[in-house]
Design an enzyme around this catalytic site. Structure first.
Site, PDB file in Angstrom:
ATOM      1  CE  LYS A 169     -12.926  11.854 -22.814  1.00 59.59           C
ATOM      2  NZ  LYS A 169     -13.725  11.495 -24.013  1.00 59.59           N
ATOM      3  CB  SER A 224     -13.528   7.609 -24.405  1.00 62.20           C
ATOM      4  OG  SER A 224     -13.868   8.887 -24.899  1.00 62.20           O
ATOM      5  CB  SER A 255     -16.646   9.276 -26.341  1.00 62.35           C
ATOM      6  OG  SER A 255     -15.892   8.204 -26.839  1.00 62.35           O
TER       7      SER A 255
END
Lengths: 486, 95
Positions: free
Chosen positions: A79, A154, A178
């Site tokens: 990420k 997310s 997330s």
């Protein structure tokens, strides 16, 4: 079966037997990225040549008889919130569009020690604030199962890239769901570790008492393998637990005798999609047929988890994001009248709408005269939430429920209604408030072909039990073997 | 609780955020909706409950006070929007 179809565990075995080189494998996944990325848009940065160079270095080590780490030359995607020296680390924000991290996050160093090959950086909601990946300043990631739908957030890019077979493993971060919510929406496995299991050093902070880094993968075994690599003590994060790291990848396969599964009755009420409920109830039946003992438990405070979470998380975010002042790094406004105006214009122009909304909420919650009514009240409810879990775990080893109230929603469907968007995290935020581990695994599909996630939560540092329960479920089902056609 | 334009401007100022007129308008509507949703917390009896800021049973964590290498100035300054020599450059703060 082509290489990209295989699980991480299978690929590590092929690498260690010398049946495939890291270069061949890295090329295969880079080719896959070239083939599908235009549709999925999961990635913010992909350096094919850099990836191949890392792969060749692992192959060379192996050839010259040097020790090769547990990930054995396996490609991985991280990420874009994990600092990586010399690489862009944008947090999907205009604020950090041109930022290159001056050091490696602890988990990035551990990935390197484990001989993995970083092939790309994944899209996300800006500063990890969001549940759909629509808050990225750069692009909207698509759900590989239906390109009109969101991948969740997310860590939407980290989830979509696994479902799209752009990599066998990825790292996400989870502050209120997330990792688990996008894993559920994309039909993959995602694990949010216990707070303190994984060092947060070099993870760009959103809400420091809630943030954790965790693995995303196609199977429970693969997630266990990656968790084993990234866990452990790091003195640079004072909240990182000094506890030994179990061999999760082995332990997950050991049957847990007399597993007690607590079905959380509070989760099966208003707001839960009937198709999701049916799939989760069927999962309970499967676990029972596999020998688990099923009990019913209550988490009565969980219905207040969303407002509690948004008070605590935004309060912490408003402090953490004060560092983006246009001085040390990141964006600075072009026109301003004085220092204060420079701060305000820089932040007004550099942050997206949701980030500004959360800074506003957090600033409000901590402002003079309101702190006790908002922030302290939320911290008291937080303790009640934790007490609920402690009581539930007196009668079971894991608690079970849906990961999300519905399957993936359409892009744009909730983007103008913050409260509706926040409610998509209703079953996941309490885990972070209580500091506990949570696992999402695929447990079926809706009639329209969208994946459904099953969530298991456990006591602090009981990742082994979660993984064993997940593995037990995957032994009896084949949902985790399904992949979308792209 | 309705969130007025003046309150939005005050909070934005505390958070050092410049908002456009249309942002002020949408923010006052959205914050009103969000805070209305948050009011349900008032229904919970939290009398005598110790606030939980952190979920780990740890207090202070100490390590040896040893000298360790930090970032060299050029690396620390590499991302600065504006630098002068070995310093971050900011607009004047004194007249």
């Amino acid at each position: 079966m082509s290489l990209i179809e295989k699980t991480a565990t299978e690929l590590v075995s092929l690498l260690n037997k010398g049946e495939v080189t890291s270069r061949e494998l890295t090329e295969a996944f880079c080719d896959r990225i070239a083939e599908v990325e235009g549709k999925v848009k999961a990635l913010l940065y992909h350096d094919r040549d850099g990836a191949l160079a890392q792969a060749e270095a692992v192959d060379l080590s192996r050839k010259s008889g040097k020790p090769v780490g547990k990930l054995a030359g396996l490609p991985i995607i991280v990420k874009d919130i994990l600092c990586t020296k010399g690489e862009p680390t944008t947090c999907a924000s205009r604020m950090l569009e041109n930022f290159k991290a001056p050091y490696d996050a602890h988990v990035i160093s551990l990935l390197q020690n484990a001989s993995s090959v970083r092939i790309a950086r994944a899209n996300m909601d800006e500063f990890a604030m969001g549940s759909s990946c629509e808050n990225s300043a750069f692009q909207k990631t698509r759900n590989p199962w239906n390109l009109d739908c969101v991948p969740g957030g997310s860590s939407g890019g980290s989830a979509a890239c696994i479902a799209a077979k752009e990599a066998p493993l990825s790292l996400g971060t989870d502050t209120g769901g997330s990792i688990r919510q996008p894993a559920g929406l994309c039909g993959i496995v995602g694990l949010k570790p216990t707070y303190g299991r994984v060092s947060r050093f070099g993870l760009v902070a959103y809400a420091s008492s809630l943030d954790q880094i965790g693995p995303m993968a196609r199977t429970v075994e693969d997630a266990a393998l990656l968790l084993e690599v990234i866990s452990g003590h790091d003195e640079r994060d004072s909240t990182c637990a000094n506890l030994p790291v179990p061999e999760y990848s082995k332990i997950c396969r050991a049957p847990k005798k007399g597993l007690r599964v607590g079905v959380v009755t509070d989760y099966f009420g208003e707001g839960l999609d009937p198709e999701v409920e049916a799939a989760v109830r069927e999962a309970v039946r499967v676990l029972e047929s596999q020998g688990a003992k099923i009990v019913e438990v209550r988490l009565p405070t969980s219905k207040y988890a969303i407002p509690t979470y948004y008070m605590v998380a935004t309060a912490e975010a408003s402090s953490n994001l004060a560092r983006y002042d246009g001085v040390h790094y990141g964006y600075r406004a072009k026109e301003y009248s004085d220092l204060i105006d420079m701060y305000k214009k820089t932040r007004g122009e550099g942050f997206g709408a949701e980030v500004k909304r959360r800074i506003m909420l957090g600033t409000l919650a901590l402002s003079a005269g309101r702190r006790d009514a908002f922030y302290v009240k939320a911290l008291q409810v937080r303790r009640l939430l934790r007490n609920d879990y402690d009581k539930a775990f007196e009668s079971c080893d894991v608690v079970l429920g849906p990961t999300s109230p519905s399957a993936a929603f359409k892009i744009g469907e909730k983007s103008d209604d913050p409260v509706a968007m926040y409610l998509s995290d209703i079953y996941t935020v309490a885990t972070n408030l209580a500091g506990l581990p949570g696992l999402s695994i695929p447990c079926g599909f809706t009639k329209s072909g969208l994946p459904i996630g099953l969530q298991l939560q456990g006591p602090a540092f009981a990742e082994e039990t979660l993984l064993q329960a997940g593995y037990l479920y995957q032994q009896a089902t084949d949902w985790h073997t399904k992949t979308p056609s792209l | 609780m309705a969130f007025t334009r003046e309150q939005v401007v005050k909070i934005a100022d505390l958070g050092r955020l410049h908002l456009t007129e249309s942002e002020i308008e949408s923010m006052s509507k959205q914050l009103t909706a969000i805070l209305g949703f948050f009011e349900q917390l008032e229904a919970i009896d939290t009398e005598g409950i110790e606030p939980m800021a952190h979920c780990l049973p740890i207090q202070n964590v100490f390590r040896e006070d040893e000298k360790k290498p930090g970032l060299p100035p050029d690396e620390a300054l590499a991302n600065a929007p504006k630098r002068v020599g070995d310093f971050f450059s900011v607009p004047p703060i004194l007249d």
